[in-house]
Each structure stands twice: as structure tokens, then as C-alpha cells.
Design a protein around this motif. Structure first.
Motif, PDB file in Angstrom:
ATOM      1  N   TRP A 171      35.972  -6.344  12.028  1.00 23.51           N
ATOM      2  CA  TRP A 171      35.582  -5.218  12.874  1.00 23.51           C
ATOM      3  C   TRP A 171      34.228  -5.522  13.483  1.00 23.51           C
ATOM      4  O   TRP A 171      33.361  -6.109  12.843  1.00 23.51           O
ATOM      5  N   PHE A 190      40.014  -4.178  18.064  1.00 25.79           N
ATOM      6  CA  PHE A 190      39.135  -3.770  16.973  1.00 25.79           C
ATOM      7  C   PHE A 190      37.768  -4.461  17.050  1.00 25.79           C
ATOM      8  O   PHE A 190      36.920  -4.247  16.186  1.00 25.79           O
ATOM      9  N   ARG A 231      36.806  -2.227   5.067  1.00 23.74           N
ATOM     10  CA  ARG A 231      35.414  -1.905   5.377  1.00 23.74           C
ATOM     11  C   ARG A 231      34.553  -1.698   4.131  1.00 23.74           C
ATOM     12  O   ARG A 231      33.340  -1.872   4.187  1.00 23.74           O
TER      13      ARG A 231
END
Length: 524
Positions: free
Chosen positions: A308, A331, A408
Motif C-alpha cells: 500500500w 492500491f 496493514r
């Protein structure tokens, strides 16, 4: 009695004479009907034998010398007697086998997995890299779209095909999609089209961008008549643990040789039946590769981009390998952050550096501005990074963590490659100069790429080393095209600082990039 005896013997001899003549007659008959045919066959055999059908061959050494003499005479245009040679005097060399043509774009068949629901936006990525009339392949969709029946090459898109019905195949994964079944069969369906001259079948997604010339460069190193499965795992360690480090991730793209595609097409439907619980298309292909016994041939230029954010860290320290693909562009930030549109940023990259010197795109060089104690890293055609202080090449070739992991919440240990922080000290936070324009200097046969500083808030620093942001606004990189870059042993190019800015004057740095000279290296 003696005389009588003589008479009797004589008489007996006269009586036996006819019997001796009879036996001789039979002996002649035997010779005539038995031995004579054998003799005739022997003579016939001698007459057809190659050893007796002509004169004795000349001595091999003498024949070799005569052949060399005739070739030399033919080269001089004269015969053995000094006269111009005739056709009969010349030696015709044996016919050489015709070598196959090198692998080119026309030998590659692309299979792009796409969805009709995302087609309107994703097709713009394909337009960036697709070359109508020069490339072959199809976008495989689940449902028809308006471009399906268009034969107008000006659309800038490959042909479109609708995948075969896969409702008969079982799919039991709870979080996945049945579209994985049809996408897994794209290589097999492409092979069954019977396209002439196809050597490689290359798979990718509709949000995958290919660098075609670099792809050709990679595939031309391998024999398409042998079973090859070429690609790369994910950048995410967790992704590779869930799936496999031995699997080519489909979004990053993979290539299957013609020999392997033929085997896959014969067995894949049965193979898919055996793996209903798998998640995606790429792990189904991998499962079939395992059954066929073909391992993954890894190439670091295929990028799944399970990341990301900012791709600077990845492309700014790209491995010493041709850049082949980029995936998951939805992304990631645009490759040039000053350009808001992702596709516009990609077009700038393709219209400039990719067109001028595709082999060198994103290839890193490390050098130093000794007078200012700056470390300079050039990712050709993409960005130049300038940092205060002297950082070793070993550290500079390690990607900065400008991005986040696909998961993440995962920390920096969750990458499948080494990473480093953007800066270990606030004063070492680098200044980044992104490629703004590029051109070819025809007179000097040199590419000229210009990079402009990406302006961000300065970090407080008390070092006496000058701040690049205070002196340097533009970087100009000079480099000669090098199409043979990947025909040599892998090695980073060398860069040299030609000119450096001074306070109050030209705020520009000029750098020369090229093959390392004898004894040259990135000296710390």
C-alpha cells in the motif's frame, strides 16, 4: 590259369567301363545345376558392391588437401591452373540447419484476466502498455462488453473473448470467488486457439502493467520447447506463507512455455476438479504445476505489489534485473506523485524512459558528491534520491519502507525481502527528485532525463553538511542507451557527478550514468 585270369580281369574291366562314364555324367550335371548358380550370384554380388563399383577413393589426407586448395582457389576466383574457377571447381558447403528466429513480441500470447464490472476503469491500464498490431493476446471476460465486437485497432486494446462456462467445476472456498475457476483456465484456452508461432503464454490481470521489451528479453533466455513456469512470489511474507513461496502470483504475471502449456491443457480440467477448496486462480495453476512436476523459475522483475502507498522504496532500489510487471496499481500512489492520475503518470513513464531505453528503467546506480558529502542514488527514468552524509551502497540498495504491508497491521518483518527505514536520523531524510521529462540527444546518442524535486516539509537538522533542498532543484542525468545491458553478467551501472550546484548559482546537478569502467566502483 594265369592267362585265363588275365582275360577275366580284362573282361571285367570292359564290363565296368560304362559304369564309370555314368558316374562322371552325374557329376557334370551336379556342377551345372548347383555350383554354376552359386558362381553367378557371387559375380552379381561383386558387381553391385560399392567397393568394386568405381575406382579406389583417394587417400583421406590428400582429399582434404585438395578440398582446401579448391576452397582457397575459389576465394581467389581462380582454379587449380590459375584460370578463373568454374562452378565444378568450387566446393559446396553442407546445408546448415536454419536457426529459429529470436523470441519476439509476436511469439508471445497474452491472456489478461478481467471482469466486466471493472472493465471501464481497468482497460485504461491496458492501453498504457498494449501495442496494437505488434502484440497478440486477448482479454478474457465473464460477460460481453461494448468492445467485444469492435475490430478497430484504434481502441488500443487486445481482442476480447468470453471465458467458457465453469459452472460444472466445484468451488468450496468460503471467502473466494468462482471467477478464479475461469481465470485459471486462461492459459489452456489460449493454447487451444492454435495461434501459429506461439512460444509463450503470459498471464496477467487487467490492473497489471507489462514492460513488453523487458518481458521479451527475459523469455528469450529460455527454451520454449522445454517446460518452463516463470514468475515471482509476493512481496508479503504472510501472503507467501498462506499460499506458497513456490507459486507465481497471477497479478504479478507469469509465463508458461508452449511445451508446458500443451501438457497443462491436456490435464488441467481434471486437476481443477481435485482442488475445489483453493482460493484463487494462481494457486490452482500452481497445484497443476506441482502435479506436472514443474517448479517455479523465479524472476525478480515480476511484481505482485502486495503493498500500500508509495512505491518509491521498491522502484528506487530495484533488484538488478529487468523490470517486467507492476500490479495492484489501484492500491498504490501514482508512480510520479506530482501527477494525480495513475494512468497519466504511467504514460509519462512509457512515453519517455520506456521508449528510449527500456532495459534500464528503474535500474539503480549509487555515487557520491564528495565536496558536499551527499549520497546520490539514481533509479534511471524514475527518481533520484539525494541524502546528506555518506551511506554505503549496501544500505542504498536496500529498499526504504515508503510503503505499507498488504496486511496493514504487520510490521517491517513481514516483507519477503530486506527493508530499511526511510531515515535513521532526521538529518538523513532524503530529498527525492522525480522524472519530469526525457529526450534523446541524437547528435551525441545520449538520453537526457530531467528530475524535479518533490517539495515536502523540511526536517529540523543542525548538521553542517549542506541541505540538498537548499541548493538543488533539478537533476539532469545523461546516459547512452544500452540494449545489451542484460546480455552481460548482472551488475549495477556506475554514476558520476559531473557538476554540482553552488550557493546562489545554478541549482542543478548533472550526473553521468553508464557501464562501469575498468576498476570503477561505488567508492564510499
Amino acid at each position: 590259369m594265369k592267362g585265363g585270369a588275365i582275360v577275366m580281369i580284362s573282361a571285367a574291366g570292359k564290363q565296368q567301363a560304362p559304369k564309370s562314364k555314368t558316374s562322371s555324367f552325374f557329376l557334370y550335371i551336379l556342377l551345372l545345376y548347383v555350383l554354376l548358380p552359386v558362381l553367378v550370384l557371387y559375380v552379381v554380388a561383386l558387381s553391385v558392391s560399392p567397393f568394386y563399383s568405381g575406382p579406389c577413393p583417394p587417400d583421406s589426407a590428400a582429399a582434404s588437401n585438395n578440398a582446401v586448395a579448391r576452397l582457397a582457389a575459389a576465394a581467389d576466383g581462380k582454379g587449380h591452373n590459375g584460370r578463373p574457377s568454374s562452378t565444378s571447381d568450387m566446393v559446396s558447403p553442407p546445408k546448415a540447419r536454419r536457426k529459429p528466429k529470436p523470441t519476439g513480441l509476436r511469439h508471445i500470447v497474452f491472456g489478461i484476466g478481467a471482469s466486466s464490472s471493472l472493465w471501464t476503469s481497468r482497460r485504461e491500464y491496458i492501453r498504457v502498455w498494449w501495442r496494437p498490431g505488434k502484440m497478440r493476446g486477448f482479454v478474457w471476460l465473464d460477460k460481453p462488453v461494448p468492445e467485444l465486437h469492435s475490430r478497430n485497432a484504434s481502441t488500443g486494446l487486445p481482442g476480447i473473448k468470453i471465458s467458457a462456462n465453469t459452472s460444472g467445476f466445484p468451488y468450496t472456498h468460503g471467502a473466494g470467488s468462482r471467477s478464479a475457476l475461469r481465470i485459471a483456465r486462461i492459459v489452456s484456452e489460449s493454447f487451444r486457439l492454435g495461434l501459429r508461432g506461439a512460444r509463450w503464454f503470459v498471464m496477467g490481470d487487467d490492473d497489471t502493467v507489462f514492460f513488453p521489451d523487458n518481458l521479451v528479453n527475459v523469455l528469450s533466455r529460455y527454451d520454449h520447447t522445454q517446460p518452463y513456469y516463470i514468475g515471482n512470489p509476493s512481496e508479503s511474507h504472510i501472503q507467501n506463507l498462506i499460499f506458497s513461496y513456490g507459486m507465481a502470483f497471477g497479478g504479478g504475471g507469469f509465463a508458461i512455455s508452449r511445451a508446458l502449456a500443451a501438457q497443462l491443457a491436456r490435464m488441467q480440467d481434471g486437476c481443477i476438479q481435485r482442488y475445489p477448496a483453493l482460493y484463487g486462480s494462481d494457486d490452482r495453476v500452481h497445484a497443476c504445476m506441482s502435479e506436472l512436476g514443474v517448479p517455479l523459475t523465479r524472476h525478480l522483475g515480476f511484481h505482485q505489489c502486495d503493498l500500500w502507498g508509495d512505491v518509491l522504496g521498491l522502484l528506487g532500489a530495484h533488484p538488478v534485473a529487468p523490470l517486467v510487471t507492476l500490479h495492484h496499481l489501484d492500491f498504490l500512489q501514482p508512480v510520479f506523485p506530482t501527477v494525480k492520475s495513475r494512468t497519466r503518470a504511467l504514460r509519462r513513464l512509457f512515453a519517455g524512459p520506456v521508449a528510449l531505453d527500456p532495459a534500464a528503467v528503474a535500474q539503480q546506480s549509487v555515487c557520491y558528491d564528495g565536496g558536499k558529502e551527499w549520497t546520490v542514488s539514481v533509479s534511471w527514468g524514475f527518481a533520484v534520491v539525494v541524502a546528506r552524509g555518506v551511506l554505503s551502497p549496501r544500505e542504498m540498495e536496500t529498499p526504504m519502507r515508503t510503503f505499507l504491508n498488504w496486511y496493514r497491521r504487520a510490521d517491517y518483518t513481514a516483507y519477503a525481502f530486506n527493508t530499511r527505514p526511510v531515515a535513521r536520523h532526521p538529518c538523513q531524510r532524503p530529498q527525492v527528485y522525480y522524472m519530469r521529462q526525457s529526450r534523446m540527444d541524437r547528435r551525441r546518442n545520449t538520453t537526457v532525463t530531467e528530475y524535479e524535486r518533490h517539495r515536502v516539509a523540511a526536517a529540523p537538522c543542525r548538521w553542517r553538511i549542506p541541505d540538498p533542498a537548499a541548493l538543488l532543484d533539478r537533476v539532469v542525468v545523461l546516459k547512452k542507451p544500452d540494449p545489451s545491458l542484460w546480455k552481460r553478467a548482472p551488475r549495477r551501472n556506475c554514476c558520476r557527478v559531473v557538476s554540482s550546484p553552488t550557493k546562489g548559482k545554478d541549482r542543478r546537478m548533472t550526473i553521468d550514468v553508464g557501464v562501469c569502467r575498468e576498476g570503477e566502483f561505488a567508492r564510499v
